[in-house]
Write an enzyme that holds these catalytic residues in place. Structure first.
Site, PDB file in Angstrom:
ATOM      1  N   ASP A   1       0.861  -1.183   0.000  1.00  0.00           N
ATOM      2  CA  ASP A   1       0.000   0.000   0.000  1.00  0.00           C
ATOM      3  C   ASP A   1       0.895   1.229   0.000  1.00  0.00           C
ATOM      4  O   ASP A   1       1.683   1.442   0.928  1.00  0.00           O
ATOM      5  CB  ASP A   1      -0.923   0.003   1.219  1.00  0.00           C
TER       6      ASP A   1
ATOM      7  N   GLU B   1      -1.603  -1.425  -5.910  1.00  0.00           N
ATOM      8  CA  GLU B   1      -2.798  -0.797  -6.475  1.00  0.00           C
ATOM      9  C   GLU B   1      -2.460  -0.077  -7.777  1.00  0.00           C
ATOM     10  O   GLU B   1      -1.366   0.479  -7.923  1.00  0.00           O
ATOM     11  CB  GLU B   1      -3.385   0.214  -5.485  1.00  0.00           C
TER      12      GLU B   1
ATOM     13  N   CYS C   1     -12.549  -5.013   6.122  1.00  0.00           N
ATOM     14  CA  CYS C   1     -11.867  -5.789   7.161  1.00  0.00           C
ATOM     15  C   CYS C   1     -11.314  -7.068   6.531  1.00  0.00           C
ATOM     16  O   CYS C   1     -12.075  -7.846   5.949  1.00  0.00           O
ATOM     17  CB  CYS C   1     -12.834  -6.112   8.288  1.00  0.00           C
TER      18      CYS C   1
ATOM     19  N   CYS D   1     -13.053 -10.494   8.426  1.00  0.00           N
ATOM     20  CA  CYS D   1     -14.423 -10.949   8.147  1.00  0.00           C
ATOM     21  C   CYS D   1     -14.987 -10.382   6.855  1.00  0.00           C
ATOM     22  O   CYS D   1     -16.120 -10.698   6.487  1.00  0.00           O
ATOM     23  CB  CYS D   1     -15.341 -10.578   9.302  1.00  0.00           C
TER      24      CYS D   1
ATOM     25  N   CYS E   1     -13.396  -2.902  13.426  1.00  0.00           N
ATOM     26  CA  CYS E   1     -14.489  -3.505  12.666  1.00  0.00           C
ATOM     27  C   CYS E   1     -15.703  -3.707  13.569  1.00  0.00           C
ATOM     28  O   CYS E   1     -15.582  -4.265  14.672  1.00  0.00           O
ATOM     29  CB  CYS E   1     -14.036  -4.845  12.066  1.00  0.00           C
TER      30      CYS E   1
ATOM     31  N   CYS F   1     -16.466  -7.988  13.602  1.00  0.00           N
ATOM     32  CA  CYS F   1     -15.605  -8.930  14.340  1.00  0.00           C
ATOM     33  C   CYS F   1     -14.794  -8.250  15.433  1.00  0.00           C
ATOM     34  O   CYS F   1     -14.031  -8.913  16.128  1.00  0.00           O
ATOM     35  CB  CYS F   1     -14.680  -9.657  13.372  1.00  0.00           C
TER      36      CYS F   1
ATOM     37  N   ASP G   1      -3.268   1.226   6.958  1.00  0.00           N
ATOM     38  CA  ASP G   1      -2.383   0.897   5.848  1.00  0.00           C
ATOM     39  C   ASP G   1      -2.056  -0.591   5.791  1.00  0.00           C
ATOM     40  O   ASP G   1      -2.008  -1.186   4.704  1.00  0.00           O
ATOM     41  CB  ASP G   1      -1.107   1.728   5.944  1.00  0.00           C
TER      42      ASP G   1
END
Length: 294
Positions: A73, A157, A210, A213, A229, A232, A239
């Site tokens: 990232d 990305e 997340c 999950c 989250c 969960c 990052d």
């Protein structure tokens, strides 16, 4: 200027042709193979460079996915954050040389146009820019080499850098990072060694999903660097979570043999952005995405 033939290296000298003869040069590495073309270029700081195209006669290795996979990232605070938790600081090369560059530019602005002193001042400004560029390239080469050496599958990305620099508040910082150059280095170095380079779609919600999950939050402003989250209750570093999702998405793309979304490209979010994890979100009681089934 290019010299397609009859170019030889003799010790610390390069011989281009009979007219020019031998020219002293500094070679940063030795090479083996047949010299195809030598291109001579001159930078704005007055230095000459020779780019040598060599045919080594080796076949390109076949790409393999057997081995360690890593997601990367890219950012501004930390230049790169990997899925294994490593963070590489942004060296901010332009900021380090900003004061020196400012003084040189101020002296240049005071010189009379067309004078020899203005030409000398312009060359001094060009030397500072050249120094910044070489420092940036050195950092990117070393980091990309380290990542390629340690991993088999590399996922990043597909950033729209050209569109991002239109933001005048972040344009200088984004341009100073050199994300596009870094991705190019990762790609050709990985292909040269038979490793796999994968780009994940820029609209993939890597930060808002997340990785435990697959629950996706509706909004996550840039100033929020850590979040929990709701499904969960896992606490995420923004990052690191994004880099893990990028890695997982790249592995999914490789396993399916396609870069399409989970529903063949038919799933879309508001605003036309693609969501390839929409169908993978858990449909459980208590989840914000729960849908009752008859």
């Amino acid at each position: 200027m290019s010299y397609p033939a009859n170019v030889t290296f003799e010790g610390d000298y390069i011989k281009l042709n009979r007219k020019i003869g031998k020219i002293y040069c500094r070679r940063h590495r030795d090479f083996e193979g047949t010299i195809k073309t030598v291109t001579i270029s001159k930078n704005s700081d007055g230095k000459y460079y020779a780019s040598v195209l060599v045919d080594d006669g080796l076949d390109k290795p076949e790409a393999s996915t057997e081995g360690k996979a890593i997601g990367i990232d890219l950012g501004l605070t930390d230049f790169a954050v990997t899925s294994d938790g490593s963070k590489f600081d942004n060296p901010r090369h332009l900021a380090k040389h900003q004061q020196n560059l400012k003084r040189k530019q101020q002296k240049l602005s005071r010189k009379q146009k067309g004078s020899n002193t203005r030409k000398k001042a312009r060359r001094l400004v060009a030397k500072v820019h050249s120094k910044i560029s070489r420092c940036r390239e050195d950092f990117l080469h070393k980091l990309s080499r380290k990542i390629v050496n340690e991993n088999q599958v590399i996922a990043v990305e597909n950033l729209n850098v050209k569109g991002m620099v239109k933001n005048h508040k972040l344009a200088k910082a984004i341009s100073d990072c050199g994300w596009g150059m870094f991705c190019t280095m990762l790609k050709y170095k990985a292909e040269r060694e038979g490793k796999t380079y994968v780009e994940v779609d820029r609209f993939f919600p890597s930060s808002k999903t997340c990785h435990v999950c697959l629950n996706q939050v509706e909004s996550l402003p840039l100033d929020i660097r850590n979040w929990t989250c709701e499904h969960c209750h896992t606490n995420h570093d923004r990052d690191i979570n994004a880099s893990i999702n990028i890695r997982n998405e790249a592995l999914r793309i490789l396993s399916l043999g396609t870069s399409d979304t989970a529903n063949g490209g038919s799933v879309r979010r508001l605003g036309g952005k693609i969501s390839c994890l929409l169908d993978a979100t858990p449909n459980e009681i208590g989840s914000p995405n729960y849908i009752a089934c008859n």
